[in-house]
Design a protein around this motif. Structure first.
Motif, PDB file in Angstrom:
ATOM      1  N   LYS A 173       5.131 -23.571  50.598  1.00  0.00           N
ATOM      2  CA  LYS A 173       3.742 -23.875  50.944  1.00  0.00           C
ATOM      3  C   LYS A 173       2.827 -22.946  50.144  1.00  0.00           C
ATOM      4  CE  LYS A 173       5.106 -25.017  55.699  1.00  0.00           C
ATOM      5  NZ  LYS A 173       4.963 -24.646  57.138  1.00  0.00           N
ATOM      6  N   GLU A 174       1.524 -23.070  50.383  1.00  0.00           N
ATOM      7  CA  GLU A 174       0.516 -22.175  49.807  1.00  0.00           C
ATOM      8  C   GLU A 174       0.670 -21.993  48.298  1.00  0.00           C
ATOM      9  OE1 GLU A 174       0.828 -18.462  51.835  1.00  0.00           O
ATOM     10  OE2 GLU A 174       0.875 -19.364  53.816  1.00  0.00           O
ATOM     11  N   PRO A 175       0.649 -23.059  47.518  1.00  0.00           N
ATOM     12  CA  PRO A 175       0.776 -22.892  46.069  1.00  0.00           C
ATOM     13  C   PRO A 175      -0.369 -22.080  45.486  1.00  0.00           C
ATOM     14  CG  PRO A 175       0.127 -25.146  46.628  1.00  0.00           C
ATOM     15  CD  PRO A 175       0.491 -24.482  47.915  1.00  0.00           C
ATOM     16  N   LYS A 176      -0.031 -21.049  44.730  1.00  0.00           N
ATOM     17  CA  LYS A 176      -1.017 -20.182  44.093  1.00  0.00           C
ATOM     18  C   LYS A 176      -0.944 -20.369  42.581  1.00  0.00           C
ATOM     19  CE  LYS A 176      -2.304 -15.326  43.365  1.00  0.00           C
ATOM     20  NZ  LYS A 176      -2.017 -13.913  43.705  1.00  0.00           N
ATOM     21  N   TYR A 177      -2.087 -20.613  41.982  1.00  0.00           N
ATOM     22  CA  TYR A 177      -2.132 -20.816  40.528  1.00  0.00           C
ATOM     23  C   TYR A 177      -1.838 -19.504  39.809  1.00  0.00           C
ATOM     24  CZ  TYR A 177      -3.898 -21.953  35.878  1.00  0.00           C
ATOM     25  OH  TYR A 177      -4.011 -22.150  34.526  1.00  0.00           O
ATOM     26  N   VAL A 178      -0.916 -19.565  38.843  1.00  0.00           N
ATOM     27  CA  VAL A 178      -0.556 -18.346  38.122  1.00  0.00           C
ATOM     28  C   VAL A 178      -0.674 -18.498  36.603  1.00  0.00           C
ATOM     29  CG1 VAL A 178       0.941 -17.441  39.935  1.00  0.00           C
ATOM     30  CG2 VAL A 178       1.910 -18.959  38.203  1.00  0.00           C
ATOM     31  N   GLY A 179      -1.146 -19.665  36.123  1.00  0.00           N
ATOM     32  CA  GLY A 179      -1.384 -19.756  34.692  1.00  0.00           C
ATOM     33  C   GLY A 179      -0.974 -21.055  34.048  1.00  0.00           C
ATOM     34  N   ASP A 180      -0.969 -21.009  32.733  1.00  0.00           N
ATOM     35  CA  ASP A 180      -0.633 -22.168  31.917  1.00  0.00           C
ATOM     36  C   ASP A 180       0.858 -22.152  31.603  1.00  0.00           C
ATOM     37  OD1 ASP A 180      -1.242 -24.395  29.985  1.00  0.00           O
ATOM     38  OD2 ASP A 180      -0.444 -22.893  28.597  1.00  0.00           O
ATOM     39  N   PRO A 181       1.574 -23.244  31.853  1.00  0.00           N
ATOM     40  CA  PRO A 181       3.031 -23.234  31.634  1.00  0.00           C
ATOM     41  C   PRO A 181       3.428 -23.003  30.181  1.00  0.00           C
ATOM     42  CG  PRO A 181       2.248 -25.448  32.188  1.00  0.00           C
ATOM     43  CD  PRO A 181       1.127 -24.511  32.450  1.00  0.00           C
ATOM     44  N   ILE A 182       2.670 -23.529  29.240  1.00  0.00           N
ATOM     45  CA  ILE A 182       3.004 -23.333  27.834  1.00  0.00           C
ATOM     46  C   ILE A 182       2.909 -21.857  27.455  1.00  0.00           C
ATOM     47  CG2 ILE A 182       2.384 -23.897  25.453  1.00  0.00           C
ATOM     48  CD1 ILE A 182       3.557 -26.244  26.955  1.00  0.00           C
ATOM     49  N   ASN A 183       1.882 -21.201  27.933  1.00  0.00           N
ATOM     50  CA  ASN A 183       1.725 -19.769  27.660  1.00  0.00           C
ATOM     51  C   ASN A 183       2.872 -18.976  28.268  1.00  0.00           C
ATOM     52  OD1 ASN A 183       0.109 -17.447  26.691  1.00  0.00           O
ATOM     53  ND2 ASN A 183      -0.079 -16.998  28.870  1.00  0.00           N
ATOM     54  N   ALA A 184       3.280 -19.355  29.487  1.00  0.00           N
ATOM     55  CA  ALA A 184       4.399 -18.659  30.132  1.00  0.00           C
ATOM     56  C   ALA A 184       5.680 -18.817  29.325  1.00  0.00           C
ATOM     57  CB  ALA A 184       4.593 -19.203  31.544  1.00  0.00           C
ATOM     58  N   VAL A 185       5.927 -20.011  28.811  1.00  0.00           N
ATOM     59  CA  VAL A 185       7.116 -20.244  27.983  1.00  0.00           C
ATOM     60  C   VAL A 185       7.090 -19.339  26.759  1.00  0.00           C
ATOM     61  CG1 VAL A 185       8.281 -21.917  26.497  1.00  0.00           C
ATOM     62  CG2 VAL A 185       7.513 -22.604  28.771  1.00  0.00           C
ATOM     63  N   ARG A 186       5.933 -19.212  26.135  1.00  0.00           N
ATOM     64  CA  ARG A 186       5.824 -18.355  24.950  1.00  0.00           C
ATOM     65  C   ARG A 186       6.165 -16.901  25.274  1.00  0.00           C
ATOM     66  NH1 ARG A 186       0.126 -21.164  23.181  1.00  0.00           N
ATOM     67  NH2 ARG A 186       1.030 -22.950  22.041  1.00  0.00           N
ATOM     68  N   ILE A 187       5.704 -16.434  26.430  1.00  0.00           N
ATOM     69  CA  ILE A 187       5.989 -15.049  26.822  1.00  0.00           C
ATOM     70  C   ILE A 187       7.477 -14.865  27.073  1.00  0.00           C
ATOM     71  CG2 ILE A 187       5.588 -13.277  28.568  1.00  0.00           C
ATOM     72  CD1 ILE A 187       2.772 -14.447  28.918  1.00  0.00           C
ATOM     73  N   PHE A 188       8.098 -15.812  27.765  1.00  0.00           N
ATOM     74  CA  PHE A 188       9.530 -15.699  28.029  1.00  0.00           C
ATOM     75  C   PHE A 188      10.343 -15.828  26.740  1.00  0.00           C
ATOM     76  CE2 PHE A 188       8.382 -16.946  32.504  1.00  0.00           C
ATOM     77  CZ  PHE A 188       8.760 -15.732  33.061  1.00  0.00           C
ATOM     78  N   ASN A 189       9.832 -16.555  25.762  1.00  0.00           N
ATOM     79  CA  ASN A 189      10.466 -16.571  24.444  1.00  0.00           C
ATOM     80  C   ASN A 189      10.513 -15.157  23.868  1.00  0.00           C
ATOM     81  OD1 ASN A 189      10.996 -19.332  24.197  1.00  0.00           O
ATOM     82  ND2 ASN A 189       9.051 -19.772  23.182  1.00  0.00           N
ATOM     83  N   GLU A 190       9.363 -14.483  23.896  1.00  0.00           N
ATOM     84  CA  GLU A 190       9.264 -13.134  23.334  1.00  0.00           C
ATOM     85  C   GLU A 190      10.184 -12.156  24.062  1.00  0.00           C
ATOM     86  OE1 GLU A 190       5.178 -12.105  23.591  1.00  0.00           O
ATOM     87  OE2 GLU A 190       4.513 -13.566  22.088  1.00  0.00           O
ATOM     88  N   LYS A 191      10.360 -12.374  25.352  1.00  0.00           N
ATOM     89  CA  LYS A 191      11.185 -11.471  26.147  1.00  0.00           C
ATOM     90  C   LYS A 191      12.656 -11.873  26.144  1.00  0.00           C
ATOM     91  CE  LYS A 191       7.374  -9.961  29.081  1.00  0.00           C
ATOM     92  NZ  LYS A 191       7.394  -8.588  28.549  1.00  0.00           N
ATOM     93  N   GLU A 192      12.981 -12.953  25.417  1.00  0.00           N
ATOM     94  CA  GLU A 192      14.361 -13.413  25.234  1.00  0.00           C
ATOM     95  C   GLU A 192      15.064 -13.673  26.560  1.00  0.00           C
ATOM     96  OE1 GLU A 192      16.261 -10.542  22.673  1.00  0.00           O
ATOM     97  OE2 GLU A 192      15.126 -11.204  20.924  1.00  0.00           O
ATOM     98  N   ALA A 193      14.422 -14.482  27.384  1.00  0.00           N
ATOM     99  CA  ALA A 193      15.022 -14.876  28.659  1.00  0.00           C
ATOM    100  C   ALA A 193      16.306 -15.661  28.422  1.00  0.00           C
ATOM    101  CB  ALA A 193      14.035 -15.718  29.463  1.00  0.00           C
ATOM    102  N   ASP A 194      17.261 -15.513  29.329  1.00  0.00           N
ATOM    103  CA  ASP A 194      18.544 -16.204  29.192  1.00  0.00           C
ATOM    104  C   ASP A 194      18.381 -17.720  29.245  1.00  0.00           C
ATOM    105  OD1 ASP A 194      19.925 -13.788  29.096  1.00  0.00           O
ATOM    106  OD2 ASP A 194      20.193 -13.725  31.271  1.00  0.00           O
ATOM    107  N   GLU A 195      17.497 -18.150  30.095  1.00  0.00           N
ATOM    108  CA  GLU A 195      17.333 -19.576  30.379  1.00  0.00           C
ATOM    109  C   GLU A 195      16.013 -19.740  31.112  1.00  0.00           C
ATOM    110  OE1 GLU A 195      19.706 -22.784  33.235  1.00  0.00           O
ATOM    111  OE2 GLU A 195      20.872 -21.276  32.133  1.00  0.00           O
ATOM    112  N   LEU A 196      15.475 -20.938  31.120  1.00  0.00           N
ATOM    113  CA  LEU A 196      14.235 -21.203  31.833  1.00  0.00           C
ATOM    114  C   LEU A 196      14.392 -22.459  32.667  1.00  0.00           C
ATOM    115  CD1 LEU A 196      11.274 -20.239  32.190  1.00  0.00           C
ATOM    116  CD2 LEU A 196      10.655 -21.813  30.357  1.00  0.00           C
ATOM    117  N   MET A 197      14.001 -22.380  33.933  1.00  0.00           N
ATOM    118  CA  MET A 197      14.034 -23.530  34.822  1.00  0.00           C
ATOM    119  C   MET A 197      12.602 -23.943  35.135  1.00  0.00           C
ATOM    120  SD  MET A 197      15.724 -23.849  38.650  1.00  0.00           S
ATOM    121  CE  MET A 197      17.267 -23.144  38.059  1.00  0.00           C
TER     122      MET A 197
END
Length: 268
Positions: free
Chosen positions: A24-48
């Motif tokens: 419940k209570e969805p809170k906006y935390v940003g743009d999904p494309i921007n988040a993907v770019r950040i996780f790219n830079e941080k070399e995440a194992d996987e993204l769901m």
């Protein structure tokens, strides 16, 4: 050899990136494309990435948005939301999605997992079970829910996870409704019960508030996917929005812990 994976989970809601508490209570935390770019830079194992609107609204996947996400993503991408057919799964894989997740559709018609496995390979088929503790004095155990926890099914998650594995799922995700967004640790008892009946990869989602919670999961279960939402998008007690991911040395130690668990288990 398989190793534990640390997996950020992003929730899509009305085209944006949101985070929930107890579904419940969805809170906006940003743009999904921007988040993907950040996780790219941080070399995440996987993204769901899970679209929490699609199934509840009876909508198909937003292929236009997924195309953009897949093109940007430099790590394995798992997408779920609105997928009901093998044809949709094949289209998503052709777009660059590595894993296709489904929940309500798999519970309603488990044979869709068999069809998807034949179309895209079992390793690309993921079944997600949203699970909560039964309420009431005389009710014990867990139940599986769908449609953002608005529909409860009289299904035991351990039994269902085994059935969906046998139907063709190449991975099972257990998402704890009770722990969602609470950041107080995973439901380790539930995770252990499910892992005992599976021979495909298992990912646990819901409850991680620190890396210690992920370490506890790995020390208890061994090789497993440790997924989280709030941990990777919030910072501090005031839950300020900050995309983050653990440093490589933290992941190395987690892998060592998991290896020790697997070695001990093989000698039991």
């Amino acid at each position: 050899m398989l190793r534990p994976r640390i997996i950020p989970c992003l929730l899509l809601h009305k085209g944006g990136l949101f985070k929930t508490r107890l579904f419940k209570e969805p809170k906006y935390v940003g743009d999904p494309i921007n988040a993907v770019r950040i996780f790219n830079e941080k070399e995440a194992d996987e993204l769901m990435v899970l679209d929490i609107d699609a199934t509840r609204n009876g909508a198909s996947p937003d292929f236009a948005l997924i195309t953009k996400l897949a093109a940007e993503c430099r790590m394995p991408l798992c997408y779920g939301g609105g997928v009901t057919t093998a044809e949709q799964a094949a289209r998503l894989v052709d777009m660059g999605v590595e894993k296709v997740a489904l929940s309500a559709a798999a519970i309603a018609r488990p044979e869709v997992l068999t069809e998807m496995a034949a179309a895209v390979g079992r390793q690309s088929v993921v079944a997600v079970l949203d699970v909560r503790k039964r309420s009431g004095f005389f009710s014990r155990g867990y139940e599986v829910c769908t449609h953002n926890a608005t529909i409860a099914h009289k299904l035991e998650p351990v039994v269902l996870a085994k059935q969906l594995q046998d139907a063709g799922a190449g991975e099972i995700v257990i998402n704890s409704i009770d722990c969602d967004g609470m950041m107080q640790g995973y439901d380790l008892d539930l995770a252990s019960e499910v892992k005992r009946v599976l021979n495909v990869p298992l990912t646990i989602l819901g409850g991680a508030g620190t890396l210690d919670d992920m370490n506890d999961l790995v020390r208890r279960l061994g090789v497993v996917g440790a997924a989280a939402g709030s941990l990777f998008v919030f910072k501090g007690k005031y839950r300020a929005v900050l995309i983050n991911y653990p440093a490589p040395e933290k992941k190395i130690q987690m892998c060592r812990d998991a290896l020790q668990i697997e070695i001990r288990g093989s000698h039991v």
